[in-house]
Design a protein around this motif. Sequence first.
Motif, PDB file in Angstrom:
ATOM      1  N   LEU A   1       1.217  -1.072  -0.409  1.00  0.00           N
ATOM      2  CA  LEU A   1       0.447   0.204  -0.124  1.00  0.00           C
ATOM      3  C   LEU A   1       0.513   1.122  -0.473  1.00  0.00           C
ATOM      4  O   LEU A   1       2.043   1.336   0.388  1.00  0.00           O
ATOM      5  CB  LEU A   1      -0.996   0.322   1.177  1.00  0.00           C
ATOM      6  CG  LEU A   1      -2.027  -1.184   1.499  1.00  0.00           C
ATOM      7  CD1 LEU A   1      -2.948  -1.031   2.873  1.00  0.00           C
ATOM      8  CD2 LEU A   1      -2.762  -1.235   0.102  1.00  0.00           C
ATOM      9  N   ASP A   2       0.544   2.052  -0.512  1.00  0.00           N
ATOM     10  CA  ASP A   2       1.261   3.480  -0.930  1.00  0.00           C
ATOM     11  C   ASP A   2       0.702   4.351   0.341  1.00  0.00           C
ATOM     12  O   ASP A   2       0.059   3.554   1.324  1.00  0.00           O
ATOM     13  CB  ASP A   2       1.072   4.614  -2.062  1.00  0.00           C
ATOM     14  CG  ASP A   2       0.036   4.346  -2.425  1.00  0.00           C
ATOM     15  OD1 ASP A   2      -0.896   4.681  -1.554  1.00  0.00           O
ATOM     16  OD2 ASP A   2      -0.321   4.738  -3.822  1.00  0.00           O
TER      17      ASP A   2
ATOM     18  N   ARG B   1      -3.584   3.050  -0.921  1.00  0.00           N
ATOM     19  CA  ARG B   1      -3.863   2.038  -1.916  1.00  0.00           C
ATOM     20  C   ARG B   1      -2.820   1.255  -2.700  1.00  0.00           C
ATOM     21  O   ARG B   1      -1.602   1.302  -2.227  1.00  0.00           O
ATOM     22  CB  ARG B   1      -3.937   3.455  -3.365  1.00  0.00           C
ATOM     23  CG  ARG B   1      -4.714   4.518  -3.703  1.00  0.00           C
ATOM     24  CD  ARG B   1      -5.146   5.218  -4.604  1.00  0.00           C
ATOM     25  NE  ARG B   1      -6.139   6.030  -4.365  1.00  0.00           N
ATOM     26  CZ  ARG B   1      -7.145   5.789  -4.714  1.00  0.00           C
ATOM     27  NH1 ARG B   1      -8.068   4.856  -5.184  1.00  0.00           N
ATOM     28  NH2 ARG B   1      -8.453   6.518  -4.064  1.00  0.00           N
ATOM     29  N   MET B   2      -3.621   0.157  -2.683  1.00  0.00           N
ATOM     30  CA  MET B   2      -2.957  -0.700  -3.520  1.00  0.00           C
ATOM     31  C   MET B   2      -1.473  -0.450  -4.974  1.00  0.00           C
ATOM     32  O   MET B   2      -2.133   0.006  -6.176  1.00  0.00           O
ATOM     33  CB  MET B   2      -3.288  -2.429  -4.198  1.00  0.00           C
ATOM     34  CG  MET B   2      -4.195  -2.269  -2.844  1.00  0.00           C
ATOM     35  SD  MET B   2      -5.431  -3.969  -2.843  1.00  0.00           S
ATOM     36  CE  MET B   2      -3.906  -5.197  -3.345  1.00  0.00           C
ATOM     37  N   GLU B   3      -0.559  -0.997  -4.224  1.00  0.00           N
ATOM     38  CA  GLU B   3       0.563  -0.252  -5.196  1.00  0.00           C
ATOM     39  C   GLU B   3       1.096  -1.545  -6.600  1.00  0.00           C
ATOM     40  O   GLU B   3       1.068  -1.248  -7.608  1.00  0.00           O
ATOM     41  CB  GLU B   3       2.213   0.440  -4.464  1.00  0.00           C
ATOM     42  CG  GLU B   3       3.043   0.984  -5.829  1.00  0.00           C
ATOM     43  CD  GLU B   3       3.707   1.459  -4.303  1.00  0.00           C
ATOM     44  OE1 GLU B   3       4.636   2.494  -5.205  1.00  0.00           O
ATOM     45  OE2 GLU B   3       3.905   0.638  -3.430  1.00  0.00           O
ATOM     46  N   SER B   4       0.705  -2.046  -5.562  1.00  0.00           N
ATOM     47  CA  SER B   4       1.546  -3.539  -6.483  1.00  0.00           C
ATOM     48  C   SER B   4       0.723  -5.422  -5.394  1.00  0.00           C
ATOM     49  O   SER B   4       0.655  -5.048  -4.012  1.00  0.00           O
ATOM     50  CB  SER B   4       2.561  -4.108  -6.138  1.00  0.00           C
ATOM     51  OG  SER B   4       3.613  -4.283  -4.776  1.00  0.00           O
ATOM     52  N   TRP B   5       0.715  -5.987  -5.890  1.00  0.00           N
ATOM     53  CA  TRP B   5       0.239  -7.611  -5.775  1.00  0.00           C
ATOM     54  C   TRP B   5       0.918  -8.898  -6.290  1.00  0.00           C
ATOM     55  O   TRP B   5       0.697  -8.971  -7.461  1.00  0.00           O
ATOM     56  CB  TRP B   5      -1.736  -7.523  -5.529  1.00  0.00           C
ATOM     57  CG  TRP B   5      -2.198  -6.770  -7.087  1.00  0.00           C
ATOM     58  CD1 TRP B   5      -2.585  -7.976  -7.577  1.00  0.00           C
ATOM     59  CD2 TRP B   5      -2.412  -5.920  -7.466  1.00  0.00           C
ATOM     60  NE1 TRP B   5      -3.366  -7.480  -8.951  1.00  0.00           N
ATOM     61  CE2 TRP B   5      -3.190  -5.895  -8.886  1.00  0.00           C
ATOM     62  CE3 TRP B   5      -2.046  -4.340  -7.052  1.00  0.00           C
ATOM     63  CZ2 TRP B   5      -3.471  -4.557  -9.226  1.00  0.00           C
ATOM     64  CZ3 TRP B   5      -2.098  -3.324  -7.673  1.00  0.00           C
ATOM     65  CH2 TRP B   5      -2.953  -3.797  -9.208  1.00  0.00           C
TER      66      TRP B   5
ATOM     67  N   HIS C   1      -4.328  -3.968 -13.392  1.00  0.00           N
ATOM     68  CA  HIS C   1      -3.527  -3.563 -13.456  1.00  0.00           C
ATOM     69  C   HIS C   1      -3.229  -2.003 -12.991  1.00  0.00           C
ATOM     70  O   HIS C   1      -1.763  -1.471 -12.612  1.00  0.00           O
ATOM     71  CB  HIS C   1      -1.460  -3.942 -14.200  1.00  0.00           C
ATOM     72  CG  HIS C   1      -2.281  -5.409 -14.715  1.00  0.00           C
ATOM     73  ND1 HIS C   1      -1.220  -6.410 -13.337  1.00  0.00           N
ATOM     74  CD2 HIS C   1      -1.844  -6.460 -15.179  1.00  0.00           C
ATOM     75  CE1 HIS C   1      -0.787  -7.875 -13.247  1.00  0.00           C
ATOM     76  NE2 HIS C   1      -1.671  -7.739 -14.534  1.00  0.00           N
ATOM     77  N   ASP C   2      -3.324  -1.150 -13.918  1.00  0.00           N
ATOM     78  CA  ASP C   2      -3.198   0.459 -13.968  1.00  0.00           C
ATOM     79  C   ASP C   2      -4.774   0.589 -12.822  1.00  0.00           C
ATOM     80  O   ASP C   2      -4.649   1.534 -13.009  1.00  0.00           O
ATOM     81  CB  ASP C   2      -4.841   0.084 -15.462  1.00  0.00           C
ATOM     82  CG  ASP C   2      -5.412   0.062 -15.738  1.00  0.00           C
ATOM     83  OD1 ASP C   2      -6.388  -1.215 -15.444  1.00  0.00           O
ATOM     84  OD2 ASP C   2      -6.085   1.293 -16.193  1.00  0.00           O
TER      85      ASP C   2
ATOM     86  N   HIS D   1      -5.635   0.518  -8.940  1.00  0.00           N
ATOM     87  CA  HIS D   1      -5.042   1.244  -8.129  1.00  0.00           C
ATOM     88  C   HIS D   1      -6.175   1.568  -6.621  1.00  0.00           C
ATOM     89  O   HIS D   1      -5.818   2.993  -5.900  1.00  0.00           O
ATOM     90  CB  HIS D   1      -3.667   1.492  -7.735  1.00  0.00           C
ATOM     91  CG  HIS D   1      -2.779   1.067  -8.586  1.00  0.00           C
ATOM     92  ND1 HIS D   1      -2.000   0.749  -8.029  1.00  0.00           N
ATOM     93  CD2 HIS D   1      -2.598   1.567 -10.124  1.00  0.00           C
ATOM     94  CE1 HIS D   1      -1.086   0.804  -9.616  1.00  0.00           C
ATOM     95  NE2 HIS D   1      -1.561   1.755 -10.609  1.00  0.00           N
TER      96      HIS D   1
ATOM     97  N   THR E   1      -8.152   1.203  -2.895  1.00  0.00           N
ATOM     98  CA  THR E   1      -7.639   1.047  -1.914  1.00  0.00           C
ATOM     99  C   THR E   1      -8.476  -0.170  -0.927  1.00  0.00           C
ATOM    100  O   THR E   1      -9.457  -0.923  -1.261  1.00  0.00           O
ATOM    101  CB  THR E   1      -8.134   1.749  -0.440  1.00  0.00           C
ATOM    102  OG1 THR E   1     -10.145   2.356  -0.796  1.00  0.00           O
ATOM    103  CG2 THR E   1      -8.024   3.618  -0.638  1.00  0.00           C
TER     104      THR E   1
ATOM    105  N   THR F   1       3.872   4.125   4.001  1.00  0.00           N
ATOM    106  CA  THR F   1       3.480   3.122   3.071  1.00  0.00           C
ATOM    107  C   THR F   1       3.438   1.477   3.911  1.00  0.00           C
ATOM    108  O   THR F   1       3.580   1.869   4.765  1.00  0.00           O
ATOM    109  CB  THR F   1       4.463   2.722   2.127  1.00  0.00           C
ATOM    110  OG1 THR F   1       6.034   1.873   3.313  1.00  0.00           O
ATOM    111  CG2 THR F   1       4.717   3.737   1.146  1.00  0.00           C
TER     112      THR F   1
END
Length: 534
Positions: free
Chosen positions: A248-249, A253-257, A271-272, A274, A276, A329
């Motif tokens: 999470l940034d 918000r989800m930055e990577s998973w 993938h685009d 992001h 919460t 983060t």
Amino acid sequence: MSRKIGLRTAAIVLAVSGVVGVGFTIGSIQYQQEQERAEVNRQVETLLDAISGTASAACFVSDKQLASETLAGLGGTRIIHRAAIRTREGVMAVAGGRSMPSNPVITRAVNSPFSKTETVCQIEVELNDSHLRQRRFDVASRTAAMQGLQVLAVAIAVLLAVAMAVTRPIRRISLELHRIEGRPGGAVAIPPGHEHDELGSLVVDTNRLIDGMSRLITSERHLRELRERDEQRLRLIIENAETGIFTLDAEARMESWNPACVRVLGGPTRHDAHPTLEELLPELAAQIAALRQRVFERERSASGDFELRDAIGVSRWIQLVLTPSGEGTMQGLANDITDRKRAEAEAQELAVTDNLTGVLNRLGFERALKDRVASHARDRQDGFTIAMIDLDWFKQVNDTYGHDAGDHVLRTVSARLKRGLRRTDTLARLGGDEFVIVLDGVTDEATAVTILHKIRNTVLEPIELDGGAIAHVGASIGLTIANDELCGAEELLRRADVAMYEVKKAGRNDVRVTSFPHAANETSHRSPADSRTI
């Protein structure tokens, strides 16, 4: 590379040689000119010495003819432009051309032939300046030419020496270095004849540097390969992990998973995108926000188990673990713990369930009764009835047909008791052939007795055993009603148990009730008069 070094060295050598040569040439020209002046002066002095005696006699006797003849010898030399003999009375004799102001003049005093202290006249000699300049120029030209040739010879010799002793070995070293480029290891050969000089030391030091750099490159390549393999292995682990891994940034918000996140959390699917966690799981928004706040406040990991229900009401459990990773983060883990929750529920159910009959065991009943008593304590109008049941003639069935037949009887009786109860009622086997029932909301004595008589009658029905034998059991039932009086679970069970034993004493297979107003007498005297059989 070595060619450039050679050209640069040649240019430096030529420049230095030129500067040195010019300096030496200027010095040599000055020296030669000084020598030329000294030689001219010496020649003039020699001529003057030769004519001084004759001039002395001519001047002593005032013989102009002799004086002129004496000067005639000087006029024949190219270095003398004009010569004159002067006395006190004036010029006695002159030889040569017209006097030139720019020409240097040399004067010699002439003494009397008879007295070395008496001067009778003087000889003036005017040198030929143009001839002297030409002689000096000739001397300078010859000197410059000789010095130039000498400097050129020295420069060529130095260049040859540099080429043979420096440039050529350096070029050989450069070629050796180029041959080892692109491959590890390797060494440069020391040029012949330079084993013990500076070039040899340079090659030795270069080889040491190459060896050290080769080891470093090999080590770095090995470490890079290990890191790439570890990264690939970690990537495969993350991509194929059953646990959802995400970051999470600072805006939550989800930055990577990884793919497991999509399976566990239901997204993100693009993938685009992001979102919460709250946007991804809106039904858990408040709980997730509280979990994130706990992580921020405590600055350490926090976890929570959350239940999700789909559109048809099927529940699913997920576990979220959030860990702070600096600057607002977070790193997160998401696991589907539905199976674990179900296993825990099943284990908990097994812990409170009688494994023979499938109804509650003593532990389960104690927990259920504790909750029911607590509810009654909050609301006195929320009453209930407790009935203790002990099977009659069960021991004879065990002794006659064996324990397997006894177990069959217990399972059959449990099923019949369950059929006679509502879903809100509670049935438990406390052990052996002893059961207990809680009739929820039943506070009327007559109603409770009617229900329990119906249950007793179902127990009396014959039970068919394996092999065609028929077993008969009865039920001694004692009950107590929790209505207005506040009483604990143990006291309620004790009163129902007292009533049940009164039935046993009175002949078994019957129902007896104990009411609260008689509790004190029963507790102290356990008198049959405090219970009545219906």
